[in-house]
Design a protein around this motif. Structure first.
Motif, PDB file in Angstrom:
ATOM      1  N   GLU A 112       0.824  -1.209   0.000  1.00  0.00           N
ATOM      2  CA  GLU A 112       0.000   0.000   0.000  1.00  0.00           C
ATOM      3  C   GLU A 112       0.859   1.260   0.000  1.00  0.00           C
ATOM      4  N   HIS A 113       1.992   1.216   0.709  1.00  0.00           N
ATOM      5  CA  HIS A 113       2.908   2.354   0.704  1.00  0.00           C
ATOM      6  C   HIS A 113       3.439   2.603  -0.699  1.00  0.00           C
ATOM      7  N   LEU A 114       3.854   1.522  -1.362  1.00  0.00           N
ATOM      8  CA  LEU A 114       4.368   1.657  -2.724  1.00  0.00           C
ATOM      9  C   LEU A 114       3.275   2.147  -3.664  1.00  0.00           C
ATOM     10  N   GLN A 115       2.081   1.633  -3.505  1.00  0.00           N
ATOM     11  CA  GLN A 115       0.968   2.053  -4.355  1.00  0.00           C
ATOM     12  C   GLN A 115       0.725   3.555  -4.217  1.00  0.00           C
ATOM     13  N   GLN A 116       0.790   4.086  -3.005  1.00  0.00           N
ATOM     14  CA  GLN A 116       0.591   5.516  -2.773  1.00  0.00           C
ATOM     15  C   GLN A 116       1.700   6.354  -3.404  1.00  0.00           C
ATOM     16  N   ARG A 117       2.928   5.861  -3.336  1.00  0.00           N
ATOM     17  CA  ARG A 117       4.082   6.631  -3.842  1.00  0.00           C
ATOM     18  C   ARG A 117       4.325   6.432  -5.326  1.00  0.00           C
ATOM     19  N   ASP A 118       3.902   5.316  -5.862  1.00  0.00           N
ATOM     20  CA  ASP A 118       4.131   4.893  -7.241  1.00  0.00           C
ATOM     21  C   ASP A 118       5.565   4.415  -7.459  1.00  0.00           C
ATOM     22  N   VAL A 119       6.554   5.242  -7.091  1.00  0.00           N
ATOM     23  CA  VAL A 119       7.959   4.860  -7.190  1.00  0.00           C
ATOM     24  C   VAL A 119       8.608   5.137  -5.843  1.00  0.00           C
ATOM     25  N   ALA A 120       9.437   4.197  -5.378  1.00  0.00           N
ATOM     26  CA  ALA A 120      10.103   4.376  -4.086  1.00  0.00           C
ATOM     27  C   ALA A 120      11.459   3.688  -4.086  1.00  0.00           C
ATOM     28  N   LEU A 121      12.341   4.204  -3.243  1.00  0.00           N
ATOM     29  CA  LEU A 121      13.635   3.586  -3.024  1.00  0.00           C
ATOM     30  C   LEU A 121      13.452   2.336  -2.173  1.00  0.00           C
ATOM     31  N   TRP A 122      14.011   1.215  -2.622  1.00  0.00           N
ATOM     32  CA  TRP A 122      14.063  -0.006  -1.822  1.00  0.00           C
ATOM     33  C   TRP A 122      15.366   0.060  -1.056  1.00  0.00           C
ATOM     34  N   ASP A 123      15.280   0.439   0.205  1.00  0.00           N
ATOM     35  CA  ASP A 123      16.479   0.716   0.983  1.00  0.00           C
ATOM     36  C   ASP A 123      16.591  -0.206   2.184  1.00  0.00           C
ATOM     37  N   GLY A 124      17.679  -0.041   2.924  1.00  0.00           N
ATOM     38  CA  GLY A 124      17.842  -0.766   4.183  1.00  0.00           C
ATOM     39  C   GLY A 124      18.356  -2.179   4.073  1.00  0.00           C
ATOM     40  N   VAL A 125      18.749  -2.624   2.889  1.00  0.00           N
ATOM     41  CA  VAL A 125      19.276  -3.980   2.742  1.00  0.00           C
ATOM     42  C   VAL A 125      20.685  -3.991   3.328  1.00  0.00           C
ATOM     43  N   ARG A 126      20.893  -4.812   4.349  1.00  0.00           N
ATOM     44  CA  ARG A 126      22.181  -4.857   5.038  1.00  0.00           C
ATOM     45  C   ARG A 126      22.716  -6.287   5.118  1.00  0.00           C
ATOM     46  N   ASN A 127      22.580  -7.003   4.037  1.00  0.00           N
ATOM     47  CA  ASN A 127      23.113  -8.347   3.882  1.00  0.00           C
ATOM     48  C   ASN A 127      23.875  -8.344   2.565  1.00  0.00           C
ATOM     49  N   TYR A 128      25.115  -8.832   2.571  1.00  0.00           N
ATOM     50  CA  TYR A 128      25.951  -8.717   1.380  1.00  0.00           C
ATOM     51  C   TYR A 128      25.417  -9.507   0.193  1.00  0.00           C
ATOM     52  N   GLN A 129      24.875 -10.690   0.430  1.00  0.00           N
ATOM     53  CA  GLN A 129      24.339 -11.469  -0.686  1.00  0.00           C
ATOM     54  C   GLN A 129      23.133 -10.757  -1.300  1.00  0.00           C
ATOM     55  N   ALA A 130      22.245 -10.240  -0.448  1.00  0.00           N
ATOM     56  CA  ALA A 130      21.084  -9.504  -0.952  1.00  0.00           C
ATOM     57  C   ALA A 130      21.533  -8.224  -1.661  1.00  0.00           C
ATOM     58  N   ARG A 131      22.533  -7.545  -1.096  1.00  0.00           N
ATOM     59  CA  ARG A 131      23.065  -6.337  -1.751  1.00  0.00           C
ATOM     60  C   ARG A 131      23.585  -6.671  -3.137  1.00  0.00           C
ATOM     61  N   ASN A 132      24.270  -7.788  -3.274  1.00  0.00           N
ATOM     62  CA  ASN A 132      24.795  -8.173  -4.587  1.00  0.00           C
ATOM     63  C   ASN A 132      23.666  -8.444  -5.570  1.00  0.00           C
ATOM     64  N   PHE A 133      22.552  -9.006  -5.092  1.00  0.00           N
ATOM     65  CA  PHE A 133      21.391  -9.179  -5.970  1.00  0.00           C
ATOM     66  C   PHE A 133      20.859  -7.817  -6.416  1.00  0.00           C
ATOM     67  N   LEU A 134      20.792  -6.851  -5.497  1.00  0.00           N
ATOM     68  CA  LEU A 134      20.342  -5.498  -5.876  1.00  0.00           C
ATOM     69  C   LEU A 134      21.213  -4.943  -6.991  1.00  0.00           C
ATOM     70  N   ARG A 135      22.491  -5.181  -6.909  1.00  0.00           N
ATOM     71  CA  ARG A 135      23.428  -4.665  -7.914  1.00  0.00           C
ATOM     72  C   ARG A 135      23.252  -5.338  -9.269  1.00  0.00           C
ATOM     73  N   GLN A 136      22.614  -6.510  -9.295  1.00  0.00           N
ATOM     74  CA  GLN A 136      22.365  -7.213 -10.558  1.00  0.00           C
ATOM     75  C   GLN A 136      21.065  -6.770 -11.230  1.00  0.00           C
ATOM     76  N   MET A 137      20.192  -6.115 -10.496  1.00  0.00           N
ATOM     77  CA  MET A 137      18.882  -5.733 -11.032  1.00  0.00           C
ATOM     78  C   MET A 137      19.028  -4.687 -12.126  1.00  0.00           C
ATOM     79  N   LYS A 138      18.198  -4.828 -13.146  1.00  0.00           N
ATOM     80  CA  LYS A 138      18.193  -3.910 -14.289  1.00  0.00           C
ATOM     81  C   LYS A 138      16.827  -3.249 -14.420  1.00  0.00           C
TER      82      LYS A 138
END
Length: 151
Positions: free
Chosen positions: A16-42
């Motif tokens: 619902e938060h995302l729906q209200q904002r339409d676009v938002a930063l996905w932040d707060g990821v503090r795990n290196y494996q998950a961070r590396n996945f973020l870096r692969q996203m296009k």
């Protein structure tokens, strides 16, 4: 195009938060494996929005990667919950992506339902002890999940 599953607690940041904002930063990821996945996203990759740590955890919607990985600004803010004192502007450690709301599903596709699908046995989400906040989803897994979401 790649496919992803991204988890968030609905009381912190839900569909619902995302729906209200339409676009938002996905932040707060503090795990290196998950961070590396973020870096692969296009830009244009698709992701299931998964509500975790709630009464009925499961997939609740669909979003698209709007902006590829960039330095998560929360790591530099000493007043923010996601501040990392070991991170600096010269040597940032954490990445965020911008996500765009696509769709909120009428019903939650629960974790219990996902676990019961033999086609998803290799999905990290359904394996015991997996706590990653985001993960890749194979083309085959995406099609299986998508078919259930559209029922």
């Amino acid at each position: 195009m790649a496919y992803w599953l991204m988890k968030s607690e609905p009381t912190v940041f839900g569909i619902e938060h995302l729906q209200q904002r339409d676009v938002a930063l996905w932040d707060g990821v503090r795990n290196y494996q998950a961070r590396n996945f973020l870096r692969q996203m296009k830009k244009g990759d698709m992701a299931f929005f998964y509500h975790s740590n709630c009464k009925v955890p499961g997939i609740v919607g669909l979003m698209m990667i709007e902006r590829e990985g960039y330095d998560d600004p929360t790591q530099f803010d000493p007043h923010h919950a996601y501040f990392d004192p070991k991170s600096s502007l010269a040597k940032p450690r954490w990445t965020g992506v911008d996500v765009r709301f696509v769709e909120k599903f009428q019903d939650t596709l629960s974790l219990n339902t996902l676990r019961a699908m033999p086609e998803l046995a290799d999905l990290p989400l359904v394996r015991q002890g997996n706590r990653l906040s985001l993960m890749p989803v194979s083309d085959q897994q995406w099609q299986v999940i998508w078919a259930h979401c559209k029922r």
